[in-house]
Design an enzyme around this catalytic site. Structure first.
Site, PDB file in Angstrom:
ATOM      1  N   CYS A  58      19.004   5.882   5.011  1.00 45.32           N
ATOM      2  CA  CYS A  58      20.143   5.104   4.503  1.00 45.32           C
ATOM      3  C   CYS A  58      19.774   3.624   4.331  1.00 45.32           C
ATOM      4  O   CYS A  58      20.430   2.896   3.615  1.00 45.32           O
ATOM      5  CB  CYS A  58      21.357   5.261   5.399  1.00 45.32           C
ATOM      6  SG  CYS A  58      21.044   4.902   7.111  1.00 45.32           S
ATOM      7  N   GLU A 120      15.409   5.936  14.684  1.00 44.96           N
ATOM      8  CA  GLU A 120      15.648   7.090  13.799  1.00 44.96           C
ATOM      9  C   GLU A 120      14.491   7.263  12.809  1.00 44.96           C
ATOM     10  O   GLU A 120      14.124   8.362  12.437  1.00 44.96           O
ATOM     11  CB  GLU A 120      16.937   6.866  12.984  1.00 44.96           C
ATOM     12  CG  GLU A 120      18.196   6.774  13.796  1.00 44.96           C
ATOM     13  CD  GLU A 120      18.669   8.112  14.328  1.00 44.96           C
ATOM     14  OE1 GLU A 120      18.605   9.093  13.578  1.00 44.96           O
ATOM     15  OE2 GLU A 120      19.063   8.172  15.508  1.00 44.96           O
ATOM     16  N   GLN A 124      11.733  10.338  10.363  1.00 41.80           N
ATOM     17  CA  GLN A 124      11.595  10.393   8.894  1.00 41.80           C
ATOM     18  C   GLN A 124      10.114  10.338   8.502  1.00 41.80           C
ATOM     19  O   GLN A 124       9.687  10.995   7.565  1.00 41.80           O
ATOM     20  CB  GLN A 124      12.318   9.205   8.248  1.00 41.80           C
ATOM     21  CG  GLN A 124      13.796   9.143   8.535  1.00 41.80           C
ATOM     22  CD  GLN A 124      14.588  10.133   7.705  1.00 41.80           C
ATOM     23  OE1 GLN A 124      14.077  10.689   6.746  1.00 41.80           O
ATOM     24  NE2 GLN A 124      15.825  10.363   8.090  1.00 41.80           N
ATOM     25  N   THR A 194      28.468  16.372   9.752  1.00 37.73           N
ATOM     26  CA  THR A 194      27.881  16.446  11.102  1.00 37.73           C
ATOM     27  C   THR A 194      26.358  16.504  11.055  1.00 37.73           C
ATOM     28  O   THR A 194      25.737  17.280  11.769  1.00 37.73           O
ATOM     29  CB  THR A 194      28.438  17.669  11.876  1.00 37.73           C
ATOM     30  OG1 THR A 194      28.262  18.830  11.058  1.00 37.73           O
ATOM     31  CG2 THR A 194      29.893  17.513  12.210  1.00 37.73           C
ATOM     32  N   ILE A 197      23.559  11.349  11.817  1.00 33.46           N
ATOM     33  CA  ILE A 197      24.415  10.186  12.081  1.00 33.46           C
ATOM     34  C   ILE A 197      25.798  10.643  12.550  1.00 33.46           C
ATOM     35  O   ILE A 197      26.374  10.088  13.477  1.00 33.46           O
ATOM     36  CB  ILE A 197      24.505   9.259  10.847  1.00 33.46           C
ATOM     37  CG1 ILE A 197      23.163   8.524  10.667  1.00 33.46           C
ATOM     38  CG2 ILE A 197      25.629   8.247  10.982  1.00 33.46           C
ATOM     39  CD1 ILE A 197      23.090   7.582   9.494  1.00 33.46           C
TER      40      ILE A 197
END
EC number: 1.2.1.70
Length: 418
Positions: A58, A120, A124, A194, A197
């Site tokens: 994001c 996070e 990735q 869900t 995040i």
């Protein structure tokens, strides 16, 4: 052996854009889902790009890879997304060779995250590498680099408190709710989506709001039920979304879709409604703002929240940077060795050929010539000579490229690529 190293002819680049210069709308245009990443890797392979990794979250979209020119990577990204080259160039960054390596370390360890220490991103990078490997676009350089970044990230997590305290996009959204909504424990909260995040938000909501009026909706009901079961929350069907929005005081949208999933047409509510959009691209249409009783807050606004946790984290940045430097140094050492290993091996082969010819000649010429002893001495001398050259090439004061060229010229070496 093939070389994967930073060379004069093919450079390693990191190209991308992030929350620093690109707002959510622009980031949304360049965001990549898994099929798009696979498509980029396939196209890169076709045009002869050797080694490529793509990440899209994001907060950022980035490509790391070897190319003749960074434009090759920029074009691959723009061809596969809704953004143009012009839009990209307005907000983009391009790093080359050592700068690109440093950038990946910074990103992978949470030092470049919108919320400092948000880890996070490392998952990735792992997923991105897995996709590259699957499509045969992960060369030994990328593999070693990703492993080094993962190692640095682990060490920073274990040896510093850079990620201490609950600070993340999910926590920032909960903090916003706590700071801006009175009597939170009696409000109806609806969580739509869900994924990662959404899950984290749900966990933080339960932990910090003392609220049991939380309802979950997901396109696939099973996923929502898994999480709801953990916290004894209510699950409703996707078809009930409009009805549930009407009942809600707070709507958190974390659907991770490529197009908006909530628009003005879905909202029929007479009471005040706070809508938090935690998705990039935006998953809540801007037309929602036209409704008088609705407040819409996007991820970018949430991420500006600075609290004590964040200022405490900043104290650990120097320690984190020192860990990165150590891990990066080991990686660069490996890279240098990999860079000159073919030349040193070719030199060794050349000296061994000279040795064999000379021993053959002396065996015929000298009666009782001790071939075994001659082999032992020659091998030791060859070992010492090649070590001298290797040490010379490792030295910081030396221009490695020029030295490699000179060694090849002097000894007339042929480098064999398998």
């Amino acid at each position: 052996m093939r070389n994967y190293h930073i060379s004069k002819h093919n450079s390693f680049y990191a190209i991308g854009l992030s929350y620093k210069k690109a707002d959510a709308e622009v980031r949304g245009k360049f965001s990549l889902d898994v099929p798009a990443i696979d498509h980029i890797l396939g196209k890169a392979k076709e045009i002869g790009i050797d080694g490529l990794l793509a990440i899209s979250t994001c907060n950022r979209t980035e490509l790391y890879g070897f190319a003749q020119h960074p434009y090759q990577l920029i074009k691959l990204l723009c061809d596969q997304t809704n953004g143009t080259v012009e839009e990209f160039q307005e907000v983009a960054y391009v790093y080359k060779n050592h700068d690109a390596i440093s950038h990946m370390f910074k990103v992978g360890t949470g030092l470049d995250s919108q919320i400092l220490g948000d880890f996070e991103i490392i998952s990735q990078i792992k997923q991105g590498f897995y996709r590259s490997k699957k499509l045969e676009m992960a060369n030994p350089f990328l593999e070693r680099l990703c492993n080094a970044v993962i190692q640095a990230s682990k060490r920073i997590k274990n040896e510093t408190e850079l990620s201490s305290g609950a600070t993340s996009v999910a926590f920032a959204s909960v903090k916003y709710i706590l700071d801006n909504v009175d009597d939170i424990s009696n409000k109806n909260i609806l969580l739509f989506g869900t994924g990662k995040i959404g899950r984290n938000t749900c966990e933080n909501l339960v932990k910090h709001s003392d609220n049991s009026h939380i309802t979950l909706i997901n396109r696939t009901r099973e996923k929502a039920e898994d999480i709801a079961g953990k916290f004894q929350l209510t699950v409703k069907d996707y078809g009930d979304l409009q009805t549930e929005i009407r009942k809600a005081d707070i709507l958190v949208v974390a659907t991770g879709a490529q197009l908006p999933t909530v628009s003005k047409a879905l909202i029929y509510t007479k009471k005040p409604l706070l809508v938090l959009d935690l998705s990039v691209p935006k998953n809540v249409s801007d037309d929602v703002k036209e409704l008088d009783n609705v407040t819409l807050v996007h991820l970018d606004q949430l991420s500006q929240i600075t609290d004590e946790t964040l200022s405490k984290r900043k104290e650990y940045v120097p320690k984190a940077e020192a860990i990165i430097e150590r891990v990066k140094k080991d990686f660069l050492k490996w890279l240098e060795t990999r860079k000159f290993a073919p030349v040193i091996n070719a030199l060794k082969d050349k000296l061994n050929t000279m040795k064999t010819e000379e021993i053959d000649f002396q065996t015929k010429k000298i009666e009782g010539f001790d071939q075994i002893q001659a082999e032992i001495i020659s091998d030791r001398i060859i070992q010492k000579i090649t070590k001298q050259f290797a040490n010379h090439l490792k030295s910081n004061e030396v221009d490695t490229e020029d030295s490699l060229e000179l060694i090849q010229k002097v000894f007339q070496l042929e480098l064999h690529s398998k």
